[in-house]
Design an enzyme around this catalytic site. Structure first.
Site, short mmCIF file in Angstrom:
data_model
loop_
_atom_site.label_atom_id
_atom_site.label_comp_id
_atom_site.label_asym_id
_atom_site.label_seq_id
_atom_site.Cartn_x
_atom_site.Cartn_y
_atom_site.Cartn_z
N ILE A 19 0.83 -1.21 0.00
CA ILE A 19 0.00 0.00 0.00
C ILE A 19 0.87 1.26 0.00
CG2 ILE A 19 -1.71 1.27 1.36
CD1 ILE A 19 -2.68 -1.50 2.45
N TYR A 152 -1.17 -6.60 17.16
CA TYR A 152 -1.41 -5.73 16.00
C TYR A 152 -2.72 -4.98 16.17
CZ TYR A 152 -2.44 -4.78 11.00
OH TYR A 152 -2.76 -4.21 9.80
N TYR A 208 -16.95 -10.68 2.49
CA TYR A 208 -17.07 -9.44 1.73
C TYR A 208 -18.25 -9.57 0.78
CZ TYR A 208 -12.54 -7.95 3.48
OH TYR A 208 -11.52 -7.56 4.29
N1 LIG Z 1 -2.70 -5.43 3.30
C1 LIG Z 1 -3.76 -5.48 4.09
O1 LIG Z 1 -4.64 -6.36 3.95
C2 LIG Z 1 -3.94 -4.47 5.19
C3 LIG Z 1 -5.16 -4.45 5.87
C4 LIG Z 1 -5.35 -3.53 6.89
C5 LIG Z 1 -4.34 -2.62 7.20
N2 LIG Z 1 -3.17 -2.67 6.52
C6 LIG Z 1 -2.15 -1.69 6.91
O2 LIG Z 1 -1.65 -1.05 5.76
C7 LIG Z 1 -0.27 -0.72 5.97
C8 LIG Z 1 0.56 -1.27 4.84
O3 LIG Z 1 0.38 -2.67 4.80
P1 LIG Z 1 0.88 -3.54 3.56
O4 LIG Z 1 -0.06 -4.67 3.45
O5 LIG Z 1 1.15 -2.68 2.38
O6 LIG Z 1 2.24 -4.12 4.17
P2 LIG Z 1 3.62 -4.56 3.47
O7 LIG Z 1 4.21 -5.57 4.34
O8 LIG Z 1 3.41 -4.88 2.03
O9 LIG Z 1 4.46 -3.21 3.58
C9 LIG Z 1 4.84 -2.69 4.83
C10 LIG Z 1 6.12 -1.93 4.65
O10 LIG Z 1 6.52 -1.44 5.94
C11 LIG Z 1 7.93 -1.62 6.06
N3 LIG Z 1 8.32 -1.69 7.45
C12 LIG Z 1 8.08 -2.69 8.34
N4 LIG Z 1 8.64 -2.41 9.51
C13 LIG Z 1 9.24 -1.19 9.38
C14 LIG Z 1 9.99 -0.37 10.26
N5 LIG Z 1 10.24 -0.75 11.52
N6 LIG Z 1 10.44 0.81 9.79
C15 LIG Z 1 10.20 1.18 8.52
N7 LIG Z 1 9.52 0.43 7.63
C16 LIG Z 1 9.04 -0.74 8.07
C17 LIG Z 1 8.21 -2.94 5.33
O11 LIG Z 1 9.57 -3.07 4.99
C18 LIG Z 1 7.28 -2.81 4.14
O12 LIG Z 1 7.90 -2.17 3.06
C19 LIG Z 1 0.11 -1.28 7.34
O13 LIG Z 1 -0.04 -0.27 8.32
C20 LIG Z 1 -0.94 -2.36 7.55
O14 LIG Z 1 -1.16 -2.60 8.92
C21 LIG Z 1 -2.95 -3.57 5.53
#
Ligand SMILES: NC(=O)c1ccc[n+]([C@@H]2O[C@H](COP(=O)([O-])OP(=O)(O)OC[C@H]3O[C@@H](n4cnc5c(N)ncnc54)[C@H](O)[C@@H]3O)[C@@H](O)[C@H]2O)c1
Length: 262
Positions: A19, A152, A208
């Protein structure tokens, strides 16, 4: 036509994948200078390359959002920041309460909640100087429903609460703080995890109404709106982008284990 974020600088945490990468591309396409703060250097470089290949500007910085020194360094390099997106999060080792070690709990909270605090603390002074700023916190539908992972979900609930506090503390000085709660979003890492957790994903899909998960673009478009001047009356809002998941009454399969972070 004037781009919606022309002349703005945006720090996006966790912009090296999923994202965050999509938000980096979307913001840069609308004229923002993007700084992506991420631990994943190759992922971050790929984000920057994708942004630059379409004429945008993205500086990839390596840093850990849970480390004050990394965050402060990143904001020093970034200069005045107009937009902060707190997107980085962690969930490694999380699960049912009795399966969560103290180390895992501390790590999840440090990245997913303390990281938001540290980045806001670094961004707000400059925003106060200019009496203008937009902060977008990426929480999760978990925070609205208490589903799935213990640490989380607690951290994401904290992100919702912090959003509201900061909106009230700094709204009078022109800083808007809003929160997005995504449902299941199919990122590259979700696709990677899909074969191992196929049953979980397919059970979840049935909750969904449209039978589909969201895409990173669904989140990025809302984040773009919240970052833009069109959202000037949006402050302290918590918005689900979840295809009606949080409207569901009964969630039998959401207590199943979720994909582990790699
Ligand atoms: N994908 C989903 O289904 C979903 C659903 C609800 C919420 N979210 C939220 O959306 C956001 C992005 O999720 P995503 O699915 O794209 O995750 P992802 O794992 O694809 O990307 C997360 C990024 O955060 C980076 N990261 C992790 N720890 C870090 C740190 N300590 N310092 C700096 N960077 C760090 C990772 O390297 C990665 O690039 C998150 O906050 C997640 O909780 C995602």
């Amino acid at each position: 036509m004037e781009k919606r974020l022309s002349g703005k600088t945006a720090v996006i945490t966790g912009g090296g994948n999923g994202i965050g990468r999509e938000m980096a591309r979307t913001f840069a396409a609308q004229g923002a200078r993007v700084i992506s703060l991420d631990l994943d250097e190759p992922g971050n470089r790929l984000t920057a390359a994708q942004v630059e290949s379409v004429g945008g500007e993205c500086l990839p910085l390596r840093g850990d959002v849970s480390m004050a020194s990394d965050v402060e360094r990143a904001f020093r390099i970034a200069g005045p920041v107009d937009i902060l997106v707190n997107n980085a999060a962690a969930w490694a080792g999380d699960g049912f309460l009795l399966d969560v070690t103290e180390t895992a709990w501390d790590h999840v909270l440090a990245v997913s909640l303390k990281g938001v605090f540290l980045c806001c603390r670094a961004a707000v002074p400059g925003m106060l100087d200019r009496r203008s700023g937009a902060i977008i916190n990426i929480s999760s539908v978990n925070a609205l429903m208490g589903i799935s992972l213990a640490a989380y979900t607690a951290a994401k609930g904290g992100v919702v609460s912090l959003t509201k506090v900061l909106a009230l503390q700094y709204g009078a000085q022109g800083i808007r703080v809003n929160c997005i709660c995504p449902g299941t979003i199919m990122t590259e890492s979700s696709q990677h995890a899909y074969p191992q957790y196929k049953d979980y994903f397919e059970d979840l899909r049935t909750l969904y109404p449209a039978g589909e998960y969201g895409t990173p673009r669904d989140v990025a478009e809302l984040a773009l709106f919240l970052a833009s001047d069109e959202a000037k009356f949006m402050n302290g809002s918590v918005i689900a982008v979840d295809g009606a998941l949080s409207a569901v009454h009964n969630l039998p399969s959401c207590v199943a284990p979720s994909p582990k972070q790699g």
